[in-house]
Design an enzyme around this catalytic site. Sequence first.
Site, PDB file in Angstrom:
ATOM      1  CD  GLN A 107      -2.560   1.137   2.711  1.00 31.96           C
ATOM      2  OE1 GLN A 107      -3.103   0.114   3.052  1.00 31.96           O
ATOM      3  NE2 GLN A 107      -2.604   2.241   3.428  1.00 31.96           N
TER       4      GLN A 107
ATOM      5  NE  ARG B 143      -0.497  14.677   8.958  1.00 33.04           N
ATOM      6  CZ  ARG B 143      -1.763  14.603   8.552  1.00 33.04           C
ATOM      7  NH1 ARG B 143      -2.514  13.595   8.915  1.00 33.04           N
ATOM      8  NH2 ARG B 143      -2.258  15.544   7.775  1.00 33.04           N
TER       9      ARG B 143
ATOM     10  CG  HIS C  41      -0.056   7.488  14.660  1.00 33.82           C
ATOM     11  ND1 HIS C  41      -0.233   8.299  13.570  1.00 33.82           N
ATOM     12  CD2 HIS C  41      -0.724   8.073  15.675  1.00 33.82           C
ATOM     13  CE1 HIS C  41      -0.978   9.336  13.911  1.00 33.82           C
ATOM     14  NE2 HIS C  41      -1.278   9.235  15.189  1.00 33.82           N
TER      15      HIS C  41
ATOM     16  CE  LYS D 123       5.063   3.817   9.869  1.00 35.88           C
ATOM     17  NZ  LYS D 123       3.840   4.435  10.335  1.00 35.88           N
TER      18      LYS D 123
ATOM     19  CG  HIS E  89       6.429   7.223  11.723  1.00 37.10           C
ATOM     20  ND1 HIS E  89       5.442   7.790  10.935  1.00 37.10           N
ATOM     21  CD2 HIS E  89       7.595   7.744  11.294  1.00 37.10           C
ATOM     22  CE1 HIS E  89       6.006   8.599  10.056  1.00 37.10           C
ATOM     23  NE2 HIS E  89       7.305   8.594  10.263  1.00 37.10           N
TER      24      HIS E  89
ATOM     25  CE1 TYR F 139       3.445   8.373   6.943  1.00 35.84           C
ATOM     26  CE2 TYR F 139       1.971   9.196   5.244  1.00 35.84           C
ATOM     27  CZ  TYR F 139       2.581   9.338   6.478  1.00 35.84           C
ATOM     28  OH  TYR F 139       2.319  10.445   7.231  1.00 35.84           O
TER      29      TYR F 139
ATOM     30  CG  ASP G 256      -2.241  12.055  16.694  1.00 34.69           C
ATOM     31  OD1 ASP G 256      -2.578  10.852  16.763  1.00 34.69           O
ATOM     32  OD2 ASP G 256      -1.688  12.549  15.695  1.00 34.69           O
TER      33      ASP G 256
END
Length: 184
Positions: free
Chosen positions: A50, A62, A65, A74, A121, A134, A170
């Site tokens: 993906q 951000r 996560h 990733k 990350h 990503y 977040d």
Amino acid sequence: MQIEDTDLADVVLFVPTPHRDDRGLFTRTFDAEVFDAHLGDPGAAARFVQDSQSRSARGVLRGLHGRAGRGEAKLVRCARGAIHDVLVDARPYSPTFGRSQAFRLDDEAFHTLYVPPGFLHGFQALTDIADVCYRIDRPHDPSEDLAVHHADPDLAIEWPLAERVVSARDAAAGSWAGLRSRLG
């Protein structure tokens, strides 16, 4: 293209060689053969399934996560602008468990960061617009989402900009201590 090891176990940074002339530039941002050879795992690059992209304004933060279960590998790069990218090793068996490292990813150097499964990350946009790309090795499953607050005092991550725009999700993220206890 070169690959540099980082201070975090199993994380590598791809350092391409842009070829510049009066037309602009050309660079290879990823090479499956180089990646597979470095990992010693033929076919590792083919497991990425993906591609995603985010666009953020200056100050947007951000993360942090991660993914539960078998995690998520990733490749991360900044295609436009610049970001302060942070990884936290959340693998209890790792020699760098609990350690973080920051990287500058931008549209000048074209570095790509390989993030193996088991890492948290996050990033902060340093420019008016930052497009982050990503490449992920498995489909997203929201039931496996993990999040730790970006300002967790146990992690003590230094974010470069005082201005911080974060999502409600977040802002409500849990603590590093809470995640550590869940990980065992």
